[in-house]
Design a protein around this motif. Structure first.
Motif, PDB file in Angstrom:
ATOM      1  N   THR A   1       0.809  -1.218   0.000  1.00 42.35           N
ATOM      2  CA  THR A   1       0.000   0.000   0.000  1.00 42.35           C
ATOM      3  C   THR A   1       0.844   1.270   0.000  1.00 42.35           C
ATOM      4  O   THR A   1       0.319   2.360   0.220  1.00 42.35           O
ATOM      5  CB  THR A   1      -0.933   0.011   1.226  1.00 42.35           C
ATOM      6  N   GLY A   2       2.147   1.134  -0.244  1.00 44.08           N
ATOM      7  CA  GLY A   2       3.027   2.296  -0.269  1.00 44.08           C
ATOM      8  C   GLY A   2       4.401   1.899  -0.770  1.00 44.08           C
ATOM      9  O   GLY A   2       4.582   0.827  -1.355  1.00 44.08           O
ATOM     10  N   SER A   3       5.381   2.740  -0.509  1.00 42.12           N
ATOM     11  CA  SER A   3       6.701   2.595  -1.119  1.00 42.12           C
ATOM     12  C   SER A   3       7.642   1.700  -0.317  1.00 42.12           C
ATOM     13  O   SER A   3       7.413   1.393   0.848  1.00 42.12           O
ATOM     14  CB  SER A   3       7.332   3.977  -1.281  1.00 42.12           C
TER      15      SER A   3
ATOM     16  N   GLN B   1      -1.116  -1.718  -4.554  1.00 40.80           N
ATOM     17  CA  GLN B   1      -2.149  -0.695  -4.660  1.00 40.80           C
ATOM     18  C   GLN B   1      -1.576   0.696  -4.884  1.00 40.80           C
ATOM     19  O   GLN B   1      -2.237   1.555  -5.459  1.00 40.80           O
ATOM     20  CB  GLN B   1      -3.022  -0.720  -3.406  1.00 40.80           C
ATOM     21  N   SER B   2      -0.362   0.925  -4.421  1.00 42.33           N
ATOM     22  CA  SER B   2       0.353   2.177  -4.675  1.00 42.33           C
ATOM     23  C   SER B   2       1.784   1.993  -4.201  1.00 42.33           C
ATOM     24  O   SER B   2       2.091   1.045  -3.476  1.00 42.33           O
ATOM     25  CB  SER B   2      -0.295   3.365  -3.942  1.00 42.33           C
TER      26      SER B   2
ATOM     27  N   GLN C   1      -3.144   0.301  -8.659  1.00 49.56           N
ATOM     28  CA  GLN C   1      -3.132   1.757  -8.489  1.00 49.56           C
ATOM     29  C   GLN C   1      -4.433   2.241  -7.844  1.00 49.56           C
ATOM     30  O   GLN C   1      -4.887   3.357  -8.099  1.00 49.56           O
ATOM     31  CB  GLN C   1      -2.859   2.479  -9.809  1.00 49.56           C
TER      32      GLN C   1
ATOM     33  N   ARG D   1      -4.864   2.989  -4.676  1.00 51.64           N
ATOM     34  CA  ARG D   1      -4.581   4.008  -3.664  1.00 51.64           C
ATOM     35  C   ARG D   1      -3.701   5.138  -4.181  1.00 51.64           C
ATOM     36  O   ARG D   1      -3.583   6.174  -3.525  1.00 51.64           O
ATOM     37  CB  ARG D   1      -3.888   3.371  -2.452  1.00 51.64           C
ATOM     38  N   GLY D   2      -3.038   4.920  -5.317  1.00 49.53           N
ATOM     39  CA  GLY D   2      -2.140   5.947  -5.830  1.00 49.53           C
ATOM     40  C   GLY D   2      -1.231   5.400  -6.911  1.00 49.53           C
ATOM     41  O   GLY D   2      -1.377   4.264  -7.371  1.00 49.53           O
ATOM     42  N   VAL D   3      -0.269   6.211  -7.306  1.00 46.74           N
ATOM     43  CA  VAL D   3       0.644   5.874  -8.395  1.00 46.74           C
ATOM     44  C   VAL D   3       1.588   4.748  -7.974  1.00 46.74           C
ATOM     45  O   VAL D   3       2.083   4.718  -6.843  1.00 46.74           O
ATOM     46  CB  VAL D   3       1.460   7.116  -8.802  1.00 46.74           C
TER      47      VAL D   3
ATOM     48  N   TYR E   1      -4.809   6.770 -12.524  1.00 47.18           N
ATOM     49  CA  TYR E   1      -3.475   7.347 -12.336  1.00 47.18           C
ATOM     50  C   TYR E   1      -2.593   7.241 -13.573  1.00 47.18           C
ATOM     51  O   TYR E   1      -1.476   7.756 -13.583  1.00 47.18           O
ATOM     52  CB  TYR E   1      -2.790   6.705 -11.126  1.00 47.18           C
TER      53      TYR E   1
END
Length: 220
Positions: free
Chosen positions: A81-83, A117-118, A141, A143-145, A170
Motif C-alpha cells: 500500500t506504499g513505497s 495498490q500504490s 493503483q 490508492r495511488g501511483v 493514475y
C-alpha cells in the motif's frame, strides 16, 4: 504465534516464526504494517491461518523486506500500500478461494499472491507464486501511483492473467521492469502471462514460459 501482528514502531524484526492468526470478523492481515513503520524485516517465517476465512490475508503495508516466507491458505498473500517493499525468495501458494465471498458482495474471491495498490520502489525478486485465481501479481493503483516496480527471476503460474497491470485513473506506470522470469501455462486467459496497456512502457526481457517459448505482453 496465535493472533495477529500489528506493527507500531520502526525497526521491527520478525524471524523464524509461524503466524497462525485468529478468528476474524472482517478483512485483515496476519502482519499489518499499514502505518508504514520503516525497516520492518520479516525473514524465514510461515504465515498460515489456523482458521480458514475469507477475511484472512498475509501481509498489509509497506516499508518492509520479506525474505524466505511461506505464505498460504490466505486470500491475498501480500498487499503493498506504499513505497519501499522488497519481497524475495518467498513462496506464496494455495490461496483460499470462495465462490461466495462476503468481501466481494457474494461473488467469488479475488485472490492474488501480491497486490500492489500504490508505491514507489517495489521489488519482487526470486519468488515462487502459484495457485491464485485472480493474479500472481496484480497492480491496481487503487490508492495511488505505482512507479519503479521491478519483477525479476521469479516463477509464477495461474490466475486469469499471471501478472496484471492496471493503470486506472493514475495513468501509465513509469520505471517498470519485468525481466528473467519463468511463467506457467495454467491461466484462465490463454497465453496471458502478462497483461498491460501499451501506454505503460515496460523493460521486458528474457521472459519465457516453461516450454521455453517467449512471453509477450498481452494488450490490456
Amino acid at each position: 504465534m496465535r493472533g495477529l501482528i500489528k506493527i507500531s514502531a520502526a525497526n521491527v524484526t520478525i524471524k523464524n516464526s509461524i503466524i497462525r492468526g485468529r478468528t476474524m470478523t472482517g478483512p485483515g492481515a496476519l502482519i499489518n504494517n499499514l502505518g508504514g513503520y520503516s525497516n520492518l524485516t520479516i525473514t524465514d517465517t510461515e504465515l498460515f491461518p489456523t482458521i480458514a476465512s475469507p477475511h484472512a490475508n498475509g501481509i498489509y503495508g509497506y516499508n518492509f523486506t520479506a525474505t524466505r516466507l511461506n505464505i498460504h491458505n490466505v486470500i491475498d498473500g501480500i498487499h503493498i500500500t506504499g513505497s519501499n517493499a522488497l519481497i524475495q525468495k518467498s513462496w506464496i501458494h494455495d490461496h483460499m478461494h470462495y465462490l461466495n465471498d462476503p468481501n466481494q458482495g457474494g461473488s467469488p474471491s479475488h485472490d492474488d499472491s501480491i497486490q500492489v495498490q500504490s508505491g514507489n520502489n517495489v521489488k519482487v525478486i526470486g519468488n515462487r507464486l502459484t495457485d491464485s485465481h485472480s493474479a500472481a501479481v496484480q497492480i491496481t493503483q487503487d490508492r495511488g501511483v505505482v512507479s519503479n516496480f521491478v519483477y525479476t527471476n521469479n516463477y509464477a503460474n495461474n490466475g486469469a492473467c499471471t501478472v496484471n497491470i492496471a493503470e486506472k485513473t493514475y495513468g501509465p506506470l513509469k520505471g517498470t521492469i519485468i525481466t528473467d522470469n519463468k511463467f506457467g501455462r495454467d491461466t484462465k486467459v490463454a497465453n496471458c502471462a502478462v497483461i498491460a496497456k501499451t501506454t505503460t512502457i515496460i523493460d521486458f526481457q528474457r521472459n519465457y514460459y516453461t516450454d521455453n517459448s517467449i512471453v509477450t505482453i498481452k494488450k490490456g
